[in-house]
Design a protein around this motif. Structure first.
Motif, short mmCIF file in Angstrom:
data_model
loop_
_atom_site.label_atom_id
_atom_site.label_comp_id
_atom_site.label_asym_id
_atom_site.label_seq_id
_atom_site.Cartn_x
_atom_site.Cartn_y
_atom_site.Cartn_z
N GLY A 93 -72.72 9.79 -42.89
CA GLY A 93 -73.15 8.39 -43.06
C GLY A 93 -72.79 7.49 -42.10
N LEU A 94 -73.03 7.65 -40.90
CA LEU A 94 -72.97 6.83 -39.71
C LEU A 94 -74.30 6.66 -39.15
N THR A 95 -75.31 7.44 -39.29
CA THR A 95 -76.73 7.20 -38.96
C THR A 95 -77.58 7.81 -40.04
N THR A 96 -78.93 7.22 -39.88
CA THR A 96 -79.91 7.79 -40.55
C THR A 96 -81.11 7.87 -39.63
N ARG A 97 -82.18 8.69 -39.93
CA ARG A 97 -83.08 9.26 -39.45
C ARG A 97 -84.49 8.75 -40.12
N ARG A 98 -85.38 8.24 -39.61
CA ARG A 98 -86.56 7.85 -40.01
C ARG A 98 -87.69 7.95 -39.18
N PRO A 125 -99.02 3.43 -35.05
CA PRO A 125 -99.30 4.73 -34.07
C PRO A 125 -98.18 5.33 -33.35
N GLY A 126 -97.07 4.79 -33.72
CA GLY A 126 -95.68 5.54 -33.36
C GLY A 126 -95.59 6.91 -33.63
N ALA A 127 -95.09 7.13 -35.24
CA ALA A 127 -95.28 8.47 -35.62
C ALA A 127 -94.29 9.24 -34.90
N ALA A 128 -93.20 8.66 -34.56
CA ALA A 128 -91.90 9.40 -33.92
C ALA A 128 -90.91 9.12 -34.79
N TYR A 129 -89.81 9.98 -34.68
CA TYR A 129 -88.60 9.94 -35.60
C TYR A 129 -87.35 9.09 -34.67
N VAL A 130 -86.98 8.11 -35.27
CA VAL A 130 -85.88 7.51 -34.59
C VAL A 130 -84.67 7.63 -35.42
N TYR A 131 -83.52 7.42 -34.62
CA TYR A 131 -82.23 7.46 -35.17
C TYR A 131 -81.76 6.01 -35.08
N GLU A 132 -80.78 5.42 -36.43
CA GLU A 132 -80.18 4.25 -36.35
C GLU A 132 -79.09 4.41 -37.10
N LEU A 133 -78.21 3.27 -36.69
CA LEU A 133 -76.79 3.36 -37.23
C LEU A 133 -76.90 2.65 -38.70
N THR A 134 -76.22 3.18 -39.61
CA THR A 134 -75.87 2.67 -40.84
C THR A 134 -74.85 1.47 -40.78
N PRO A 135 -74.69 0.57 -41.76
CA PRO A 135 -73.68 -0.56 -41.91
C PRO A 135 -72.44 0.18 -41.48
N ILE A 145 -72.85 8.03 -28.42
CA ILE A 145 -74.10 7.85 -29.37
C ILE A 145 -74.23 6.70 -29.95
N VAL A 146 -72.98 6.34 -30.71
CA VAL A 146 -72.91 4.86 -31.36
C VAL A 146 -73.17 3.86 -30.30
N ARG A 147 -72.49 3.96 -29.11
CA ARG A 147 -72.83 2.94 -28.01
C ARG A 147 -74.13 2.53 -27.71
N GLU A 148 -75.17 3.88 -27.74
CA GLU A 148 -76.62 3.67 -27.52
C GLU A 148 -77.23 3.26 -28.66
N LEU A 149 -76.71 3.45 -29.86
CA LEU A 149 -77.68 3.13 -31.14
C LEU A 149 -77.26 1.93 -31.33
N LEU A 150 -76.21 1.05 -30.84
CA LEU A 150 -75.80 -0.23 -30.92
C LEU A 150 -77.23 -1.28 -30.58
N ALA A 151 -77.90 -0.59 -29.94
CA ALA A 151 -79.04 -1.22 -29.23
C ALA A 151 -80.12 -1.51 -30.20
N GLY A 152 -80.00 -0.55 -31.20
CA GLY A 152 -81.18 -0.60 -32.33
C GLY A 152 -81.49 0.93 -32.50
N ALA A 166 -78.08 17.44 -30.45
CA ALA A 166 -78.83 17.64 -32.05
C ALA A 166 -77.71 17.76 -32.96
N SER A 167 -76.59 18.54 -32.44
CA SER A 167 -75.42 19.05 -33.60
C SER A 167 -74.64 17.55 -33.79
N ARG A 168 -74.54 16.66 -32.82
CA ARG A 168 -73.73 15.55 -33.03
C ARG A 168 -74.57 14.59 -34.30
N LEU A 169 -75.90 14.52 -33.83
CA LEU A 169 -76.62 13.63 -34.69
C LEU A 169 -76.68 14.28 -35.92
#
Length: 219
Positions: free
Chosen positions: A65-70, A75-85, A28-35, A55-58
């Motif tokens: 403290g590895l990821t955040t969700r916003r 018009p996107g109005a979707a939730y995304v996951y991204e890595l913290t520092p 999952i970290v590998r995928e989120l390194l793309a943004g 869902a459990s891993r996220l």
């Protein structure tokens, strides 16, 4: 949320594995390194993971403290996951893990999934300098932010602007490079990889190729 499982060992390696040792977490970290990625995008690029496990891993990664969700603005109005520092700091870990495991890339099995961008981190480990590099494979295109300190280190699809270097090669050549069987400069020198662009990385690869061509003596 249930408490995190722990090895209960006062050891930095054990503590790290408490956070990232579960199956799928580092991928999952590998995928989120793309943004930032949507849940559906993550699920599509992690073939084999169930929706419940993802869902459990996220949730675990957000708690640790590895990821955040916003939520994206309209018009996107979707939730995304991204890595913290803290999560992005796992990049060297994944690079080292990939280097250690490159010898395990034997012939591709009939059930092995593949995505073009899975070659991003191995190539990132092999490229030196700073710049935007676009990579074109038969399986698809992706781009690398070589030398990036903050933000995404690679991205899906063509580069968002004119890249400093553009690499075009077939999957067999790319696989030989990431396996360590073929040096990237040797691939360029042999004509198995094409290099375009005017940035420092492109020039370096072309100079390496030129330096291997014997000078023609006059007279």
């Amino acid at each position: 949320m249930p408490p995190r499982r722990s090895y209960d060992q006062y050891c930095s390696a054990a503590r790290a594995l408490d956070a990232v040792g579960d199956r799928w977490t580092l991928l999952i970290v590998r995928e989120l390194l793309a943004g930032p990625r949507r849940y559906t995008d993550l699920h599509a690029d992690l073939p084999g993971v169930s929706t419940d496990v993802l869902a459990s891993r996220l949730k675990d990664m957000e708690r640790d403290g590895l990821t955040t969700r916003r939520r994206l603005p309209p018009p996107g109005a979707a939730y995304v996951y991204e890595l913290t520092p803290h999560g992005r700091a796992l990049l060297p870990v994944l690079l080292a893990l990939g280097a250690w495991g490159q010898g395990e890339l034997a012939e591709r099995g009939p059930t092995d999934a593949v995505r073009a961008h899975w070659f991003a981190l191995p190539l990132l480990r092999l490229l030196e300098g700073e710049g935007l590099v676009e990579v074109r494979l038969e399986e698809g295109d992706f781009h690398l932010h070589v030398g990036a300190v903050d933000g995404p280190v690679y991205g899906h699809g063509p580069a968002p602007r004119d890249p400093d270097a553009r690499l075009v090669m077939d999957a067999g050549t790319c696989l030989a490079v990431v396996r360590g069987e073929l040096d990237l400069t040797d691939a360029v020198r042999a004509g198995r990889a094409e290099v375009g662009g005017d940035g420092a990385i492109a020039k370096s690869l072309r100079e390496d190729r030129a330096s291997a061509v014997p000078a023609v003596r006059e007279g």
